[in-house]
Design a protein around this motif. Structure first.
Motif, mmCIF file in Angstrom:
data_model
loop_
_atom_site.group_PDB
_atom_site.id
_atom_site.type_symbol
_atom_site.label_atom_id
_atom_site.label_comp_id
_atom_site.label_asym_id
_atom_site.label_seq_id
_atom_site.Cartn_x
_atom_site.Cartn_y
_atom_site.Cartn_z
ATOM 1 N N ARG A 159 0.857 -1.185 0.000
ATOM 2 C CA ARG A 159 0.000 0.000 0.000
ATOM 3 C C ARG A 159 0.890 1.230 0.000
ATOM 4 N NH1 ARG A 159 -2.471 -3.576 -1.285
ATOM 5 N NH2 ARG A 159 -4.466 -4.396 -0.524
ATOM 6 N N PRO A 160 0.873 2.065 -1.024
ATOM 7 C CA PRO A 160 -0.097 2.011 -2.123
ATOM 8 C C PRO A 160 0.160 0.831 -3.056
ATOM 9 C CG PRO A 160 1.544 3.693 -2.540
ATOM 10 C CD PRO A 160 1.778 3.220 -1.142
ATOM 11 N N PHE A 161 -0.910 0.350 -3.656
ATOM 12 C CA PHE A 161 -0.852 -0.812 -4.535
ATOM 13 C C PHE A 161 -0.119 -0.464 -5.826
ATOM 14 C CE2 PHE A 161 -2.687 -3.442 -7.934
ATOM 15 C CZ PHE A 161 -2.515 -4.714 -7.404
ATOM 16 N N THR A 162 0.796 -1.352 -6.240
ATOM 17 C CA THR A 162 1.540 -1.132 -7.478
ATOM 18 C C THR A 162 1.219 -2.197 -8.529
ATOM 19 O OG1 THR A 162 3.460 -2.464 -6.813
ATOM 20 C CG2 THR A 162 3.432 -0.142 -6.138
ATOM 21 N N GLY A 163 0.765 -3.365 -8.080
ATOM 22 C CA GLY A 163 0.485 -4.465 -8.994
ATOM 23 C C GLY A 163 1.693 -5.321 -9.316
ATOM 24 N N GLU A 164 2.860 -4.964 -8.792
ATOM 25 C CA GLU A 164 4.084 -5.688 -9.133
ATOM 26 C C GLU A 164 4.060 -7.114 -8.591
ATOM 27 O OE1 GLU A 164 8.476 -4.127 -9.372
ATOM 28 O OE2 GLU A 164 8.060 -4.726 -7.299
ATOM 29 N N ALA A 165 4.411 -8.063 -9.441
ATOM 30 C CA ALA A 165 4.494 -9.466 -9.065
ATOM 31 C C ALA A 165 5.936 -9.929 -9.195
ATOM 32 C CB ALA A 165 3.592 -10.317 -9.958
ATOM 33 N N PHE A 185 7.335 -8.513 -12.833
ATOM 34 C CA PHE A 185 6.539 -7.856 -13.861
ATOM 35 C C PHE A 185 5.342 -7.189 -13.206
ATOM 36 C CE2 PHE A 185 4.718 -11.992 -13.283
ATOM 37 C CZ PHE A 185 3.359 -11.863 -13.499
ATOM 38 N N THR A 186 4.737 -6.285 -13.917
ATOM 39 C CA THR A 186 3.534 -5.611 -13.435
ATOM 40 C C THR A 186 2.421 -5.866 -14.430
ATOM 41 O OG1 THR A 186 4.848 -3.875 -12.367
ATOM 42 C CG2 THR A 186 2.507 -3.413 -12.741
ATOM 43 N N PRO A 187 1.525 -6.802 -14.137
ATOM 44 C CA PRO A 187 0.451 -7.129 -15.083
ATOM 45 C C PRO A 187 -0.480 -5.960 -15.337
ATOM 46 C CG PRO A 187 0.091 -8.215 -12.967
ATOM 47 C CD PRO A 187 1.463 -7.628 -12.917
ATOM 48 N N CYS A 188 -0.820 -5.238 -14.276
ATOM 49 C CA CYS A 188 -1.600 -4.004 -14.370
ATOM 50 C C CYS A 188 -1.583 -3.360 -12.993
ATOM 51 C CB CYS A 188 -3.022 -4.251 -14.881
ATOM 52 S SG CYS A 188 -4.050 -5.332 -13.864
ATOM 53 N N GLU A 195 -4.354 -8.341 -8.707
ATOM 54 C CA GLU A 195 -3.677 -9.291 -7.833
ATOM 55 C C GLU A 195 -3.604 -10.662 -8.502
ATOM 56 O OE1 GLU A 195 -5.895 -6.584 -4.839
ATOM 57 O OE2 GLU A 195 -6.205 -7.370 -6.862
ATOM 58 N N VAL A 196 -2.449 -11.296 -8.441
ATOM 59 C CA VAL A 196 -2.264 -12.622 -9.036
ATOM 60 C C VAL A 196 -2.881 -13.680 -8.123
ATOM 61 C CG1 VAL A 196 -0.552 -14.360 -9.673
ATOM 62 C CG2 VAL A 196 -0.183 -11.958 -10.288
ATOM 63 N N MET A 232 3.803 -10.782 -23.456
ATOM 64 C CA MET A 232 2.662 -10.851 -22.552
ATOM 65 C C MET A 232 1.407 -10.305 -23.234
ATOM 66 S SD MET A 232 1.993 -9.225 -18.726
ATOM 67 C CE MET A 232 1.420 -7.592 -19.250
ATOM 68 N N LYS A 233 0.351 -11.094 -23.197
ATOM 69 C CA LYS A 233 -0.936 -10.667 -23.733
ATOM 70 C C LYS A 233 -1.939 -10.588 -22.593
ATOM 71 C CE LYS A 233 -4.618 -12.064 -26.941
ATOM 72 N NZ LYS A 233 -5.047 -13.094 -27.933
ATOM 73 N N THR A 234 -2.661 -9.490 -22.507
ATOM 74 C CA THR A 234 -3.679 -9.317 -21.476
ATOM 75 C C THR A 234 -5.059 -9.613 -22.055
ATOM 76 O OG1 THR A 234 -2.372 -7.619 -20.350
ATOM 77 C CG2 THR A 234 -4.729 -7.704 -19.855
ATOM 78 N N ILE A 235 -5.811 -10.453 -21.349
ATOM 79 C CA ILE A 235 -7.178 -10.786 -21.762
ATOM 80 C C ILE A 235 -8.137 -10.372 -20.650
ATOM 81 C CG2 ILE A 235 -8.786 -12.628 -22.392
ATOM 82 C CD1 ILE A 235 -6.401 -14.205 -23.446
ATOM 83 N N ASP A 236 -9.076 -9.517 -20.987
ATOM 84 C CA ASP A 236 -10.134 -9.152 -20.048
ATOM 85 C C ASP A 236 -11.227 -10.211 -20.161
ATOM 86 O OD1 ASP A 236 -12.149 -8.086 -18.497
ATOM 87 O OD2 ASP A 236 -12.044 -6.085 -19.387
#
Length: 275
Positions: A159-165, A185-188, A195-196, A232-236
């Motif tokens: 916190r604060p959230f970064t999304g980093e994995a 990596f940071t997915p988003c 969150e992974v 990396m491909k992102t799928i919603d």
């Protein structure tokens, strides 16, 4: 009149559930409401684990939602089971790697012999204990096996959230280890979505999928341990349920499941990576 009311009620419940691009397969057995990891078997069944506070058991179910078997995992305790993986010999790995409050300095992965060969109601486990380097403390809900190593992807609770994995690996055999840092990596960066929550690798080892709450990150064209250096491909997925589990069924078909929350969840879904 009663039939009409029931029909309207069913339509209402269906409208409240948004599965997006996912195809509904079945409702999982009631015992599996807090499922946190799934593993596909070639006989069209699944091994399922549950998360924190649930029995130290491995559950088997089918595509019709029938509970087929329960195996008590000896020499193990469900502190917070989060994901499940398999190696080429059929050994199964259960990641006891949840760490929501950040108090666990050492985490465990349980190694089980092929449960498909187990004829009783118990199965023995070996312990793979590990810690992160530099006294870092993470929790993880994502695990997969590749080339004699287990890969662990951390869940960002900063916190604060970064999304980093962060990506780490440990040997896939009994022992006590300091995990080896592989990459990051940071997915988003959207909290509550990025969150992974699970991971898996395709049977041919060429595709890695990382699951989030409604998002899927697909990695291909990687040539080293650090798969984040690939494409990396992102799928919603367009789904609004609490997706916690993912498993390859074949080279392009995925199985996913979610926890039960209110009137939604505890479902098994499929999704195709084919475009």
């Amino acid at each position: 009149m009663r039939k009409i009311v029931l029909f309207i009620g069913a339509l209402f419940l269906a409208s409240c559930s948004n599965y997006g691009q996912l195809t509904y397969v079945t409702k999982l057995p009631t015992k599996l409401e807090e499922n946190s990891g799934i593993l596909y078997n070639n006989d069209s069944t699944l091994w399922v684990i549950l998360d924190k506070g649930n029995p130290d058991k491995l559950y088997k179910t089918d595509f019709k939602g029938k509970l087929l078997n329960e195996l008590k995992v000896d020499n193990a305790k469900n502190e917070d089971w989060e994901d499940i993986a398999r190696d080429e010999e059929g050994n199964v790995y259960i990641a006891d790697t949840g760490n929501n409050n950040g108090k666990r300095k050492e985490l465990t992965i349980y190694k089980l012999p092929n449960p498909q060969n187990e004829e009783g109601n118990k199965i023995d486990a070996e312990k793979i204990n590990f810690r992160f380097p530099d006294k870092k403390i993470f929790g993880s809900e994502a695990l997969f096996y590749r080339d004699n190593f287990l890969y662990i992807i951390t869940k960002d609770r900063a916190r604060p959230f970064t999304g980093e994995a962060m990506i780490y690996k440990v040997p896939a055999h009994k022992g006590n280890y300091e995990a080896t840092f592989v990459g990051k990596f940071t997915p988003c960066e959207e909290q509550g979505v990025c969150e992974v929550t699970a991971a898996d690798i395709s049977p041919d080892g060429k595709t890695i999928v990382i699951l989030g709450y409604g998002r899927l990150w697909v990695f291909t064209d990687f040539t080293s341990d650090d798969f984040s250096k690939g494409k990396m491909k992102t799928i919603d997925l367009g789904a609004t349920t609490q997706l916690e589990s993912i498993s390859f069924m074949d080279g392009t078909t995925l199985l996913l499941s979610d926890e039960e929350r209110g009137n939604t969840g505890r479902n098994l879904y499929s999704f195709s990576l084919k475009e």
